[in-house]
Design an enzyme around this catalytic site. Sequence first.
Site, PDB file in Angstrom:
ATOM      1  N   TYR A   1       0.245  -8.075  29.252  1.00  0.00           N
ATOM      2  CA  TYR A   1       1.560  -8.655  29.472  1.00  0.00           C
ATOM      3  C   TYR A   1       2.392  -7.715  30.337  1.00  0.00           C
ATOM      4  O   TYR A   1       2.528  -6.540  30.019  1.00  0.00           O
ATOM      5  CB  TYR A   1       2.279  -8.916  28.141  1.00  0.00           C
ATOM      6  CG  TYR A   1       3.538  -9.709  28.355  1.00  0.00           C
ATOM      7  CD1 TYR A   1       3.481 -11.091  28.406  1.00  0.00           C
ATOM      8  CD2 TYR A   1       4.749  -9.088  28.589  1.00  0.00           C
ATOM      9  CE1 TYR A   1       4.625 -11.846  28.658  1.00  0.00           C
ATOM     10  CE2 TYR A   1       5.893  -9.823  28.852  1.00  0.00           C
ATOM     11  CZ  TYR A   1       5.819 -11.192  28.881  1.00  0.00           C
ATOM     12  OH  TYR A   1       6.939 -11.934  29.152  1.00  0.00           O
TER      13      TYR A   1
ATOM     14  N   ASN B   1       9.942  -8.261  25.717  1.00  0.00           N
ATOM     15  CA  ASN B   1      11.215  -8.357  24.995  1.00  0.00           C
ATOM     16  C   ASN B   1      10.974  -8.774  23.535  1.00  0.00           C
ATOM     17  O   ASN B   1       9.833  -8.823  23.068  1.00  0.00           O
ATOM     18  CB  ASN B   1      12.149  -9.333  25.718  1.00  0.00           C
ATOM     19  CG  ASN B   1      11.560 -10.744  25.790  1.00  0.00           C
ATOM     20  OD1 ASN B   1      10.663 -11.090  25.020  1.00  0.00           O
ATOM     21  ND2 ASN B   1      12.058 -11.537  26.712  1.00  0.00           N
TER      22      ASN B   1
ATOM     23  N   GLN C   1      15.094   8.840  30.526  1.00  0.00           N
ATOM     24  CA  GLN C   1      14.864   7.846  29.481  1.00  0.00           C
ATOM     25  C   GLN C   1      16.083   6.968  29.292  1.00  0.00           C
ATOM     26  O   GLN C   1      15.988   5.761  29.136  1.00  0.00           O
ATOM     27  CB  GLN C   1      14.488   8.506  28.136  1.00  0.00           C
ATOM     28  CG  GLN C   1      13.134   9.155  28.138  1.00  0.00           C
ATOM     29  CD  GLN C   1      12.058   8.238  28.670  1.00  0.00           C
ATOM     30  OE1 GLN C   1      11.849   7.144  28.141  1.00  0.00           O
ATOM     31  NE2 GLN C   1      11.381   8.643  29.720  1.00  0.00           N
TER      32      GLN C   1
ATOM     33  N   HIS D   1      16.513   3.677  31.164  1.00  0.00           N
ATOM     34  CA  HIS D   1      15.629   2.529  30.907  1.00  0.00           C
ATOM     35  C   HIS D   1      16.376   1.358  30.280  1.00  0.00           C
ATOM     36  O   HIS D   1      16.101   0.204  30.563  1.00  0.00           O
ATOM     37  CB  HIS D   1      14.494   2.920  29.961  1.00  0.00           C
ATOM     38  CG  HIS D   1      13.275   3.423  30.667  1.00  0.00           C
ATOM     39  ND1 HIS D   1      12.542   2.639  31.519  1.00  0.00           N
ATOM     40  CD2 HIS D   1      12.650   4.622  30.642  1.00  0.00           C
ATOM     41  CE1 HIS D   1      11.511   3.348  31.989  1.00  0.00           C
ATOM     42  NE2 HIS D   1      11.569   4.550  31.481  1.00  0.00           N
TER      43      HIS D   1
ATOM     44  N   GLU E   1       8.565   9.639  20.925  1.00  0.00           N
ATOM     45  CA  GLU E   1       7.619   9.044  21.873  1.00  0.00           C
ATOM     46  C   GLU E   1       7.244  10.091  22.931  1.00  0.00           C
ATOM     47  O   GLU E   1       6.066  10.354  23.160  1.00  0.00           O
ATOM     48  CB  GLU E   1       8.290   7.829  22.528  1.00  0.00           C
ATOM     49  CG  GLU E   1       7.420   7.095  23.523  1.00  0.00           C
ATOM     50  CD  GLU E   1       8.196   6.056  24.320  1.00  0.00           C
ATOM     51  OE1 GLU E   1       9.449   6.072  24.270  1.00  0.00           O
ATOM     52  OE2 GLU E   1       7.553   5.253  25.007  1.00  0.00           O
ATOM     53  N   HIS E   2       8.262  10.662  23.588  1.00  0.00           N
ATOM     54  CA  HIS E   2       8.049  11.709  24.593  1.00  0.00           C
ATOM     55  C   HIS E   2       8.675  12.996  24.096  1.00  0.00           C
ATOM     56  O   HIS E   2       9.824  12.995  23.669  1.00  0.00           O
ATOM     57  CB  HIS E   2       8.761  11.359  25.909  1.00  0.00           C
ATOM     58  CG  HIS E   2       8.362  10.047  26.495  1.00  0.00           C
ATOM     59  ND1 HIS E   2       9.126   8.908  26.355  1.00  0.00           N
ATOM     60  CD2 HIS E   2       7.287   9.688  27.239  1.00  0.00           C
ATOM     61  CE1 HIS E   2       8.526   7.900  26.989  1.00  0.00           C
ATOM     62  NE2 HIS E   2       7.416   8.339  27.537  1.00  0.00           N
TER      63      HIS E   2
ATOM     64  N   ASP F   1       5.069   9.349  33.419  1.00  0.00           N
ATOM     65  CA  ASP F   1       5.265   7.913  33.588  1.00  0.00           C
ATOM     66  C   ASP F   1       4.423   7.349  34.718  1.00  0.00           C
ATOM     67  O   ASP F   1       4.152   6.153  34.763  1.00  0.00           O
ATOM     68  CB  ASP F   1       6.740   7.610  33.886  1.00  0.00           C
ATOM     69  CG  ASP F   1       7.592   7.693  32.637  1.00  0.00           C
ATOM     70  OD1 ASP F   1       7.042   7.512  31.545  1.00  0.00           O
ATOM     71  OD2 ASP F   1       8.805   7.955  32.766  1.00  0.00           O
TER      72      ASP F   1
ATOM     73  N   GLU G   1     -19.737  -3.432 -11.034  1.00  0.00           N
ATOM     74  CA  GLU G   1     -18.695  -4.273 -10.424  1.00  0.00           C
ATOM     75  C   GLU G   1     -18.956  -5.759 -10.695  1.00  0.00           C
ATOM     76  O   GLU G   1     -18.302  -6.618 -10.096  1.00  0.00           O
ATOM     77  CB  GLU G   1     -18.608  -3.993  -8.912  1.00  0.00           C
ATOM     78  CG  GLU G   1     -18.055  -2.606  -8.598  1.00  0.00           C
ATOM     79  CD  GLU G   1     -17.847  -2.333  -7.112  1.00  0.00           C
ATOM     80  OE1 GLU G   1     -18.235  -3.188  -6.283  1.00  0.00           O
ATOM     81  OE2 GLU G   1     -17.291  -1.272  -6.774  1.00  0.00           O
TER      82      GLU G   1
ATOM     83  N   HIS H   1     -25.664  -8.551  -5.473  1.00  0.00           N
ATOM     84  CA  HIS H   1     -25.737  -7.287  -4.741  1.00  0.00           C
ATOM     85  C   HIS H   1     -26.858  -6.429  -5.319  1.00  0.00           C
ATOM     86  O   HIS H   1     -27.674  -5.861  -4.590  1.00  0.00           O
ATOM     87  CB  HIS H   1     -24.420  -6.509  -4.862  1.00  0.00           C
ATOM     88  CG  HIS H   1     -23.302  -7.028  -3.999  1.00  0.00           C
ATOM     89  ND1 HIS H   1     -22.733  -8.254  -4.193  1.00  0.00           N
ATOM     90  CD2 HIS H   1     -22.646  -6.467  -2.947  1.00  0.00           C
ATOM     91  CE1 HIS H   1     -21.756  -8.427  -3.294  1.00  0.00           C
ATOM     92  NE2 HIS H   1     -21.701  -7.358  -2.527  1.00  0.00           N
TER      93      HIS H   1
END
Lengths: 436, 436
Positions: free
Chosen positions: A130, A214, A259, A262, A327-328, A361, A415, A420
Amino acid sequence: MPLFLDSRAAGFDRSFTEFLGAKRESSADVDGIVADIIADVAHRGDEAVIELTERFDNLKLTPQTMAFSQGEIDTAVKTVPKEERAALELAAERIRAYHERQLPEDARWTDDTGAELGWRWSAVDAAGLYVPGGLASYPSSVLMNAIPAAVAGVERLVICAPTPNGAVNPLVLCAARLAGVETIYRIGGAQAVAALAYGTNTIAKVDKITGPGNAYVAAAKRRVFGRVGIDMIAGPSEILVIADKDNNPDWIAVDMLSQAEHDESAQAILITDDPDFGEAVARAIDKRLETLERAAIAGPSWRDNGAVITVRDMEEAIELSDRIAPEHLEIACAGAEDVAGRIRHAGAIFIGQWTPEAIGDYVGGPNHVLPTARSARFSSGLSVLDFMKRTTLARMTPAALRAIGPAAETLAISESLEAHGLSVRARLDALNEGED
Amino acid sequence: MPLFLDSRAAGFDRSFTEFLGAKRESSADVDGIVADIIADVAHRGDEAVIELTERFDNLKLTPQTMAFSQGEIDTAVKTVPKEERAALELAAERIRAYHERQLPEDARWTDDTGAELGWRWSAVDAAGLYVPGGLASYPSSVLMNAIPAAVAGVERLVICAPTPNGAVNPLVLCAARLAGVETIYRIGGAQAVAALAYGTNTIAKVDKITGPGNAYVAAAKRRVFGRVGIDMIAGPSEILVIADKDNNPDWIAVDMLSQAEHDESAQAILITDDPDFGEAVARAIDKRLETLERAAIAGPSWRDNGAVITVRDMEEAIELSDRIAPEHLEIACAGAEDVAGRIRHAGAIFIGQWTPEAIGDYVGGPNHVLPTARSARFSSGLSVLDFMKRTTLARMTPAALRAIGPAAETLAISESLEAHGLSVRARLDALNEGED
């Protein structure tokens, strides 16, 4: 005004905790709308996608014009100036070189019972990337999403990029071509995510969807998660700079603004052991804001979400940084390498004063799709592994089954899973009969 | 009756596609209820958890009794029979040995510009493991979730396990102790997931939540995803067996029943190149169902969701298997190793007739938490990596910045991100001045 905190001040911990907990994103609840869009696309396919694109992007498509033709891409690519094309090529080459090192290794071994064990990695068959439209339509993001997928070996890679009113960024198409993506659909929003997840007559469904978007795109990705894989739910960008006084305040200021520009919800934080330096950076930011092209975005971001935190020493800086899990993270202080080595939670670290975050970046090599909103506590930036999956392998021999089968049978019985146990017992009995 | 398909029959592809698309799980929409529970726990903490546990599990807790005391765990562990304890220990040892090989490597290198690049892996600080109560309370799942986390280096590991009416499985507590988990809360459902994600006065919040659960647990995990990491949304179990006629039909029958007995929604599929063998397996299943303890579950699973698919050759078997993307794939045919090597989508492969899938549930070594519902197309079983994250590293030198900085600046300008460009330009200008 940005927040100024001092770790020596009374009530610091409470103020810092409040700051950490503050929600930066508007929490418009779009979930209901997105659920309807997804259901609509799942049922009516192309027809729904076309209607929604006309409504939201003011663009009338047909199944034939949903994807750019190769001719249209050719034409757009030719308009890209030479210098920009060369920069994209350098970026693509460096991103590819970095990500090729991420290719994981298969493993196979025989243990002391004779059992052969291991795993094998393989790529997903198809991925959809995307790419947001409008202001946030970044060719660099095309490279950062498409190249790891290509390196992983994904055979079918497609892009969905909305083109409101038909406007398209030629660099996005150029980046797609450099990354080896041939199919680019002019659709966006929740309808694009739904089309990629469910498929339509025109758009074949994919196995993995990545890329930022978004609130509608984020909500749609969350909803289709499980039917397809997704990368992460991205929030507004953040930078934390740890710097001592031996830095040019203006360099740190532009790093933080890179930043802040942005998004008004973006966040820039400085942690320093020198209050005077902190004030010098704040002054330098104000000065840069006087002329910055995107001051109308970076200004509110800095004033509403920015912070300067003064600490006693770099020890404390490390501790606070891990609580922020940025993040950074830029580290520009004496012993930067050592400080970096002790950080536990960060998406990407930029070490030393010659490494502005913006390098990462575009052309550094590491991915710029990184965990936001403190999710670096538990998640990583986009990588080749996001487009691959691991199949575990096991092969028993009669001897291995004799050695470990009885324990499996015991646990199966405990179990209450009789079949099994029987599946092991049937083979052990045959082995025992064979011995008689 | 299970579905019998033959790839040579007319309309096979349509029938197979319908079979693939059939939804096995009841789609009770619990999302609204779960949203309310999460909001309640986020706001009222312990009080809400205690009320909800009384309502759903008929168990009255206090903040003091929410976790098992070490004495309670000691007492329960002592009741575990020696043979079962030994089996759990063997399982734990083998699971640990397998997962230790998954520990990823850090990387650091210098490229030809002098830029230092790399990444570093680190564990999440805290993880919460969900262990279902009642019928599906499996000590093996405790090992399969907790051991990868422990191997990853997670410092704080807690378990949430509902104990309806106060009933607890001592083997679950024993497995937790073997895996090194000290804190076990007697809570479950969406309220447990909410408590782990948001924290309460008694329960500290974690960074990652893993483990299977019912529809409420699954919906809650989906809702808190982003605030914390989650593993996957697990669906009913599945097995696909690819077998030729040189197999004991009864062995294959019990292998298939070992998935069918989990859940009425579970699915067992046989693909064979010999229709007579397919019928022999179906007869063997019917015979085993006459006496199987859990016939009331395995019977409906087999009749409603089971299938026998006859194919022309193993080539076709591989192709159909990849379309199914099974959670568990057993390959018991000539050239099993070669067939396994060509499969692209499967959670776990069990190779050869001596490797019943149940071995992998308990003592094989690989994880038994695997992608269901065709999600092996894009995701992997639980691993050490689920409890770790990667931080990317970059360190420029002046020479590296000179080499690649201008391209970053060009791209920043083309994306209208002026401050990004300035953060590079400020440093390049200083370097150029230094040269004068």
